[in-house]
Design a protein around this motif. Structure first.
Motif, mmCIF file in Angstrom:
data_model
loop_
_atom_site.group_PDB
_atom_site.id
_atom_site.type_symbol
_atom_site.label_atom_id
_atom_site.label_comp_id
_atom_site.label_asym_id
_atom_site.label_seq_id
_atom_site.Cartn_x
_atom_site.Cartn_y
_atom_site.Cartn_z
ATOM 1 N N MET A 1 0.848 -1.193 0.000
ATOM 2 C CA MET A 1 0.000 0.000 0.000
ATOM 3 C C MET A 1 0.882 1.240 0.000
ATOM 4 N N SER A 2 0.505 2.235 -0.804
ATOM 5 C CA SER A 2 1.310 3.445 -0.929
ATOM 6 C C SER A 2 1.177 4.330 0.299
ATOM 7 N N ASP A 3 2.179 5.209 0.481
ATOM 8 C CA ASP A 3 2.123 6.169 1.583
ATOM 9 C C ASP A 3 0.913 7.075 1.447
ATOM 10 N N GLN A 4 0.534 7.397 0.206
ATOM 11 C CA GLN A 4 -0.620 8.259 -0.034
ATOM 12 C C GLN A 4 -1.910 7.588 0.455
ATOM 13 N N ALA A 5 -2.020 6.286 0.224
ATOM 14 C CA ALA A 5 -3.206 5.554 0.683
ATOM 15 C C ALA A 5 -3.257 5.503 2.208
ATOM 16 N N ILE A 6 -2.093 5.289 2.851
ATOM 17 C CA ILE A 6 -2.030 5.273 4.321
ATOM 18 C C ILE A 6 -2.454 6.630 4.872
ATOM 19 N N LEU A 7 -1.969 7.710 4.252
ATOM 20 C CA LEU A 7 -2.342 9.055 4.693
ATOM 21 C C LEU A 7 -3.839 9.280 4.545
ATOM 22 N N ARG A 8 -4.413 8.752 3.466
ATOM 23 C CA ARG A 8 -5.858 8.909 3.259
ATOM 24 C C ARG A 8 -6.653 8.161 4.323
ATOM 25 N N ILE A 9 -6.261 6.929 4.616
ATOM 26 C CA ILE A 9 -6.955 6.164 5.656
ATOM 27 C C ILE A 9 -6.848 6.876 6.995
ATOM 28 N N THR A 10 -5.665 7.384 7.312
ATOM 29 C CA THR A 10 -5.462 8.114 8.570
ATOM 30 C C THR A 10 -6.390 9.322 8.642
ATOM 31 N N PHE A 59 -8.571 -2.577 4.982
ATOM 32 C CA PHE A 59 -8.244 -1.897 3.739
ATOM 33 C C PHE A 59 -7.163 -2.687 2.999
ATOM 34 N N GLY A 60 -7.438 -3.008 1.742
ATOM 35 C CA GLY A 60 -6.481 -3.763 0.944
ATOM 36 C C GLY A 60 -5.387 -2.881 0.370
ATOM 37 N N LYS A 61 -4.420 -3.524 -0.282
ATOM 38 C CA LYS A 61 -3.276 -2.794 -0.841
ATOM 39 C C LYS A 61 -3.675 -1.840 -1.965
ATOM 40 N N ASP A 62 -4.792 -2.120 -2.631
ATOM 41 C CA ASP A 62 -5.195 -1.281 -3.759
ATOM 42 C C ASP A 62 -6.247 -0.232 -3.386
ATOM 43 N N TYR A 63 -6.454 -0.022 -2.068
ATOM 44 C CA TYR A 63 -7.381 1.038 -1.642
ATOM 45 C C TYR A 63 -6.804 2.398 -2.030
ATOM 46 N N PRO A 64 -7.596 3.355 -2.540
ATOM 47 C CA PRO A 64 -9.064 3.363 -2.654
ATOM 48 C C PRO A 64 -9.614 2.883 -4.001
ATOM 49 N N THR A 65 -8.765 2.261 -4.839
ATOM 50 C CA THR A 65 -9.275 1.753 -6.109
ATOM 51 C C THR A 65 -10.351 0.708 -5.873
ATOM 52 N N SER A 66 -10.130 -0.135 -4.855
ATOM 53 C CA SER A 66 -11.112 -1.154 -4.477
ATOM 54 C C SER A 66 -11.620 -0.871 -3.070
ATOM 55 N N PRO A 67 -12.838 -1.310 -2.757
ATOM 56 C CA PRO A 67 -13.402 -1.045 -1.425
ATOM 57 C C PRO A 67 -12.725 -1.899 -0.364
ATOM 58 N N PRO A 68 -12.838 -1.492 0.895
ATOM 59 C CA PRO A 68 -12.321 -2.333 1.978
ATOM 60 C C PRO A 68 -13.194 -3.575 2.147
ATOM 61 N N THR A 69 -12.679 -4.531 2.882
ATOM 62 C CA THR A 69 -13.438 -5.738 3.225
ATOM 63 C C THR A 69 -14.069 -5.526 4.591
ATOM 64 N N VAL A 70 -15.386 -5.726 4.665
ATOM 65 C CA VAL A 70 -16.123 -5.455 5.896
ATOM 66 C C VAL A 70 -16.772 -6.739 6.411
ATOM 67 N N ARG A 71 -16.679 -6.931 7.713
ATOM 68 C CA ARG A 71 -17.286 -8.109 8.340
ATOM 69 C C ARG A 71 -18.071 -7.680 9.572
ATOM 70 N N ALA A 72 -19.307 -8.145 9.675
ATOM 71 C CA ALA A 72 -20.114 -7.882 10.859
ATOM 72 C C ALA A 72 -19.612 -8.751 12.007
ATOM 73 N N VAL A 73 -19.434 -8.137 13.164
ATOM 74 C CA VAL A 73 -18.949 -8.842 14.345
ATOM 75 C C VAL A 73 -20.094 -9.176 15.296
ATOM 76 N N THR A 74 -21.122 -8.322 15.319
ATOM 77 C CA THR A 74 -22.269 -8.528 16.208
ATOM 78 C C THR A 74 -23.190 -9.571 15.583
ATOM 79 N N THR A 75 -22.868 -10.835 15.821
ATOM 80 C CA THR A 75 -23.614 -11.946 15.212
ATOM 81 C C THR A 75 -23.952 -13.051 16.209
ATOM 82 N N ASN A 76 -23.681 -12.815 17.509
ATOM 83 C CA ASN A 76 -23.903 -13.849 18.515
ATOM 84 C C ASN A 76 -23.105 -15.102 18.187
ATOM 85 N N GLY A 77 -21.817 -14.899 17.911
ATOM 86 C CA GLY A 77 -20.950 -16.035 17.617
ATOM 87 C C GLY A 77 -21.278 -16.721 16.311
#
Length: 449
Positions: A1-10, A59-77
């Motif tokens: 991931m580029s420094d520019q992408a890291i700065l954007r996420i920050t 966030f993947g290495k190609d962010y923001p070209t591709s969306p992040p991967t999202v997972r729901a945690v509140t699922t009662n296990g």
């Protein structure tokens, strides 16, 4: 991931953390900012109301070209599907994430970001989630209408059980039966939650959940009472949940209604939070005695605020430490002219944690006040901009008390009776002002008793 992408996420993380939208909270791994955790507060007037829904965002290495991967945690296990788009296995079915084939123009673009993702997920938590299931958008049959009602009822029940009570029980070491967890604090075989879901495992949102439960406690209890009385046999205790046509293959929300049990567990959680708050005082005295850094810091902040108040000849606030304890502050507010509390003498206590600012202060009014920002239990709902500065906390407390015409927001107005009057008819608003005025006048009488 580029420094520019890291700065954007920050930048995107900071914008949410410093923003005024209290519907979202985010945090990230210190070792890798690409791994983010988020909480989305269930929107008012939906079956998700005031639930705390957690998600992991990578966030993947190609962010923001591709969306992040999202997972729901509140699922009662992994056992509970919280909506047509929020799967029990954690999948979030959403076009901008590439997990659903939406209409043209709904796909991801590099102009979108973390906030766009959170807003899109929140939009799934609608007042009628049944319609979010493809093929059921325009369902009109009598059975579908009944399913819509039944679906909302069981989401409402599981929101309180799984997205409110259960994580706090884990954080407070309470087992569902009311007994305390084993000393190591690890999930037992009886817990439904996975370690990933458990707030006791380096979860950054424990304090947020505790503070908000104190704010929303009345809302939760009113919701439970309403479900028991208005819904009749639909939510009768031990009645099994009705399975929806689109629920199958382990991707379901199964269970049964038991609101009396939820009421008991909710009250116990609140009791433990109050006991914890009181214990801060004891821990604080020891920290002060041992001259720990946090005690020295809070003592210094207190002295600087008092000196500043004297320098500005500010006679509307008086501060003192209860028993010389820098972890327990007493605030006396003298109502200023032209404010709703004009002439009043309002007393409050600020309880501070030995882990401040990671754990934020909890403020309780000693003066009874029928105010939209003060719960029936006396908890003050306020919003400091700089959470590490006690001066900003004091200023924000005063601002919340003096606010004359707050915008309507059920997430910040924590006294339901007062809120109904304030945002009711013209006569209701007048009654609100009369009731508040009576409380202000009594505050003077009580101060001199």
């Amino acid at each position: 991931m580029s420094d520019q992408a890291i700065l954007r996420i920050t930048r995107e993380i900071k914008q949410i953390q410093q923003g005024a939208d209290m519907a979202f909270a985010v945090d990230y791994e210190e070792s890798d900012i690409r791994n983010v955790r988020a909480v989305i507060l269930g929107p008012p007037d939906t079956p998700y109301q005031f639930g705390f829904y957690e998600f992991t965002i990578k966030f993947g290495k190609d962010y923001p070209t591709s969306p992040p991967t999202v997972r729901a945690v509140t699922t009662n296990g992994g056992a509970c599907r919280f909506g047509p788009n929020l799967y029990a296995g954690g999948k979030v079915c959403l076009s901008i994430l590439g997990t659903w084939n939406g209409e043209r123009g709904e796909q991801w673009s590099s102009a979108q970001g973390l906030e766009s993702v959170l807003i899109s997920i929140q939009s799934l938590m609608s007042s009628n989630p049944y319609e979010n299931e493809p093929g059921y958008e325009n369902a009109k049959s009598e059975s579908d209408r009944d399913n819509m009602v039944q679906y909302n009822h069981k989401i409402c029940h599981e929101t309180i059980r799984i997205a409110v009570i259960q994580p706090l029980e884990m954080a407070l070491d309470i087992l569902p039966d009311g007994t305390m967890r084993t000393p190591n604090g690890k999930p037992s075989d009886d817990d439904d939650m996975s370690e990933d879901e458990a707030p006791g495992y380096d979860n950054p949102f424990i304090d947020l959940r505790k503070r908000r439960l104190l704010w929303y406690y009345e809302a939760y209890t009113e919701l439970i009472d309403r479900e028991l009385t208005d819904s009749g046999s639909v939510t009768a205790s031990k009645r099994p949940f009705h399975r929806m046509p689109f629920e199958s293959g382990g991707n379901t929300m199964d269970g049964h209604f038991d609101y009396p049990e939820l009421s008991r567990r909710l009250a116990l959680v609140r009791q433990k939070i109050m006991e914890e708050t009181e214990n801060w005082r004891v821990q604080g005295l020891q920290a002060h005695k041992d001259e720990l850094g946090i005690a020295v810091n809070l003592q210094r902040q207190y002295e600087q605020i008092v000196e500043n108040l004297k320098g500005h000849k500010n006679y509307s606030i008086e501060l003192s430490l209860v028993g010389g304890n820098p972890f327990l502050w007493k605030v006396t507010y003298f109502g200023r002219p032209t404010t709703p509390l004009e002439g009043g003498i309002i007393k409050a206590r600020i309880h501070l944690s030995p882990r401040f600012p990671e754990e934020q202060p909890r403020v309780f009014l000693e003066t009874p006040l029928s105010h939209v920002r003060v719960s029936k239990e006396g908890v003050l709902c306020y919003f400091p901009r700089k959470i590490e500065e006690m001066r900003n906390h004091v200023e924000s407390i005063v601002a919340a008390l003096e606010e004359d015409d707050p915008p309507y927001d059920p997430r910040t107005t924590v006294n339901h009776e007062a809120s109904k009057l304030f945002w009711g008819s013209l006569d209701d608003r007048k009654k609100y002002k009369r009731t508040l005025r009576r409380d202000v006048e009594r505050s003077v009488e009580d101060a001199f008793d």
